[in-house]
Design a protein around this motif. Structure first.
Motif, short mmCIF file in Angstrom:
data_model
loop_
_atom_site.label_atom_id
_atom_site.label_comp_id
_atom_site.label_asym_id
_atom_site.label_seq_id
_atom_site.Cartn_x
_atom_site.Cartn_y
_atom_site.Cartn_z
N VAL A 335 0.84 -1.12 -0.05
CA VAL A 335 -0.01 0.21 -0.22
C VAL A 335 0.86 1.18 0.03
CG1 VAL A 335 -1.78 1.26 1.43
CG2 VAL A 335 -2.01 -1.20 1.03
N GLU A 336 0.45 2.22 -0.83
CA GLU A 336 1.19 3.64 -0.72
C GLU A 336 0.46 4.62 0.24
OE1 GLU A 336 2.31 7.43 -3.81
OE2 GLU A 336 1.26 5.58 -4.55
N HIS A 337 1.16 4.73 1.23
CA HIS A 337 0.60 5.62 2.23
C HIS A 337 1.03 7.18 2.09
CE1 HIS A 337 0.51 2.00 4.55
NE2 HIS A 337 0.18 2.63 5.45
N VAL A 338 -0.08 7.94 1.54
CA VAL A 338 -0.01 9.29 1.13
C VAL A 338 -0.22 10.06 2.41
CG1 VAL A 338 -0.54 11.17 -0.43
CG2 VAL A 338 -0.60 8.71 -1.26
N ASP A 339 0.67 10.96 2.84
CA ASP A 339 0.65 11.99 3.99
C ASP A 339 0.24 13.27 3.37
OD1 ASP A 339 0.61 13.03 6.60
OD2 ASP A 339 2.78 13.23 6.56
N ASP A 340 -1.13 13.57 3.41
CA ASP A 340 -1.37 14.86 2.92
C ASP A 340 -1.89 15.88 4.13
OD1 ASP A 340 -2.82 16.84 1.42
OD2 ASP A 340 -3.55 15.40 0.00
N ARG A 341 -1.09 16.68 4.19
CA ARG A 341 -1.52 17.69 5.30
C ARG A 341 -2.40 18.76 4.94
NH1 ARG A 341 0.58 14.51 8.85
NH2 ARG A 341 0.30 16.25 10.32
N SER A 342 -2.81 18.75 3.84
CA SER A 342 -4.03 19.62 3.43
C SER A 342 -5.24 18.92 4.19
CB SER A 342 -4.18 19.92 2.08
OG SER A 342 -4.67 18.84 1.42
N MET A 343 -5.44 17.78 4.69
CA MET A 343 -6.45 17.13 5.21
C MET A 343 -6.61 17.21 6.56
SD MET A 343 -6.28 13.56 2.88
CE MET A 343 -8.12 12.96 3.08
N CYS A 344 -5.77 18.16 7.16
CA CYS A 344 -5.93 18.24 8.57
C CYS A 344 -5.61 19.61 8.97
CB CYS A 344 -5.13 17.28 9.44
SG CYS A 344 -3.42 17.02 8.98
N CYS A 345 -5.85 20.55 8.13
CA CYS A 345 -5.50 22.12 8.60
C CYS A 345 -6.30 22.30 9.86
CB CYS A 345 -6.13 22.89 7.58
SG CYS A 345 -5.33 22.83 5.87
N ALA A 346 -5.37 23.37 10.93
CA ALA A 346 -6.06 23.41 11.97
C ALA A 346 -7.01 24.74 12.05
CB ALA A 346 -4.89 23.87 13.02
N THR A 347 -7.99 24.74 12.98
CA THR A 347 -9.08 25.92 13.14
C THR A 347 -8.94 26.39 14.60
OG1 THR A 347 -10.87 24.34 13.45
CG2 THR A 347 -10.34 25.19 11.26
N PRO A 348 -7.71 26.82 15.06
CA PRO A 348 -7.78 27.03 16.62
C PRO A 348 -8.88 28.02 16.99
CG PRO A 348 -5.47 27.23 15.79
CD PRO A 348 -6.31 27.19 14.51
N PRO A 349 -9.66 27.71 17.98
CA PRO A 349 -10.67 28.93 18.36
C PRO A 349 -10.10 30.09 19.05
CG PRO A 349 -10.74 27.03 19.99
CD PRO A 349 -9.70 26.45 18.76
N ALA A 350 -8.81 29.94 19.63
CA ALA A 350 -8.51 31.33 20.26
C ALA A 350 -7.49 32.24 19.40
CB ALA A 350 -7.36 30.68 21.32
N VAL A 351 -7.45 31.83 18.22
CA VAL A 351 -6.70 32.53 17.05
C VAL A 351 -7.60 33.30 16.04
CG1 VAL A 351 -4.79 32.50 15.03
CG2 VAL A 351 -4.71 30.90 17.37
N ARG A 352 -7.05 34.77 15.65
CA ARG A 352 -7.97 35.34 14.90
C ARG A 352 -8.09 34.86 13.70
NH1 ARG A 352 -10.86 37.47 12.10
NH2 ARG A 352 -11.36 39.48 11.66
#
Length: 403
Positions: A335-352
């Protein structure tokens, strides 16, 4: 007194067991390999005969013939080249046979599901099937998604027909025939009749049954749609459908692809803590980490991997955590494991300005966004619209995507 010689007992011959499918395939591969070897060696075997014929002709130089024969007989580069070609051909044939066996097994599984359901309809073609994992108590979450990134009504049908993008909320049954459970089932039936965006599973809902639910989801989806990719996403995650389709299209020609944000968290052996792993001892000494696997908020698998899960679901082991279970099912395969960081972008509630918003402003729209601290969007019912406005893609991006 001499001992009487004992007569040798005749053992009846054993019946030969019938050849299995794998044995027949292996025999075919071996026969093919022998044919290639013989075809590769035939010039060497036939060379002396032809050369002798030439030697009998007038004006033939015997010494040059001898040198030519010696060169042909002892050329290691030529022999190794033939062996390498044969080995490559055998490997290619073996992969082809494995793919055909998998397709045959999938068709048998689909036929079994269709037969059990009393249906003989052809499978609907699709590019990607997106299953949104949800629960009976999550109606407000589902409504928040319908108001943001999940199309409703005619748009949902158009998205399937024109782009091959199928979106469904995935849920089983409550397990109670009457009382509160029965009321929950009836309420969900009414919601399904209104929106027609559910995929119902033959599964009893429960937090500790997520691994089973995931297995059944893939099996049901494979038996319903013939898609290139199958995606699982939680109902508290923001997703941009156009960006997801664009990313997955890059891997369309590759076999056995597993796409997501790959991680390797600690194996928690302490009882009573969240994400406790009762079978921690299987992962080695206390303090070890899990193998690489996609985080459970969202991940995608290609058609052949979803088919593998569908065919083998009765014997796939379930660990305490669903994302670990999926990773375990695939870790031992090619299996080819593809690490795609665009699938876990952060939405911190304390950041503007959230991570997904900054990336959108830079022209790098995220596939999926959520808060790591909550394993999803914190207070998703209240915040999903805000995140969609800040991090969502343009509608033109979705309807203009090539699938």
């Amino acid at each position: 007194m001499m001992a009487q010689p004992q007569l040798e007992k005749k053992v009846p011959p054993r019946a030969r067991p019938p050849l299995t499918g794998k044995s027949v395939a292996a025999l075919c591969v071996a026969s093919f390999a022998v044919g290639l070897l013989l075809s590769g060696w035939m010039p060497l075997l036939s060379a002396p005969i032809s050369t002798v014929d030439k030697a009998s002709a007038p004006g033939c130089d015997d010494s040059r013939v001898s040198k030519g024969l010696a060169g042909e007989r002892h050329d290691p580069k030529g022999i190794m080249s033939e062996v390498s070609k044969t080995h490559h051909a055998i490997r290619s044939l073996d992969k082809t046979v494995s793919s055909l066996e998998m397709e045959l097994a999938v068709e048998r599984a689909r036929s079994g599901v269709a037969g059990a359901a009393g249906s003989s309809k052809a499978l609907q073609k699709a590019f990607v099937v997106i299953g949104i994992n949800t629960a009976f108590s999550s109606k407000k979450r589902r409504d928040s998604l319908r108001e943001t990134w999940v199309p409703s009504g005619e748009k949902l049908r158009r998205l399937e027909k024109e782009k091959g993008i199928v979106v469904r909320f995935v849920i089983g049954r409550s397990g109670a025939a009457e009382g509160g459970g029965g009321a929950a089932d009836r309420a969900l039936d009414a919601e399904e009749a209104e929106h027609k965006d559910f995929l119902r599973l033959d599964h009893v809902e429960g937090y500790h049954e997520l691994s089973s639910k995931t297995r059944i989801y893939f099996a049901t989806a494979v038996a319903t749609w013939d898609a290139d990719f199958y995606v699982k996403v939680d109902d508290d995650v923001h997703l941009n459908l156009g960006m997801l389709a664009t990313r997955l299209a890059k891997y369309r020609a590759r076999p056995r692809v597993y796409v997501g944000c790959m991680k390797s968290g600690p194996v928690l052996s302490q009882r009573g803590v969240k994400y406790h792993e009762p079978e921690y001892w299987k992962f080695g000494d206390v303090g070890n980490k899990y193998f690489r696997h996609a985080t459970g908020q969202i991940y995608a698998v290609s058609k052949d991997l979803a088919a593998y899960i569908s065919v083998n679901q009765p014997i796939l082991h379930r660990f305490a955590n669903e994302d670990v279970s999926v990773g375990a099912w695939l870790i031992g395969l090619e299996v080819e494991h593809v690490d795609d960081r665009s699938m876990c972008c952060a939405t911190p509630p304390a950041v503007r300005f959230a991570d997904c918003e900054w990336k959108k402003r830079a022209g790098n729209v995220c596939v999926a966004s959520f808060d790591w601290s909550c394993s999803g969007v914190c207070r998703s019912v209240d915040r999903m619209k805000l995140i969609h406005d800040a991090c969502g893609e343009d509608q033109a991006a979705l309807w203009g995507v090539a699938t």
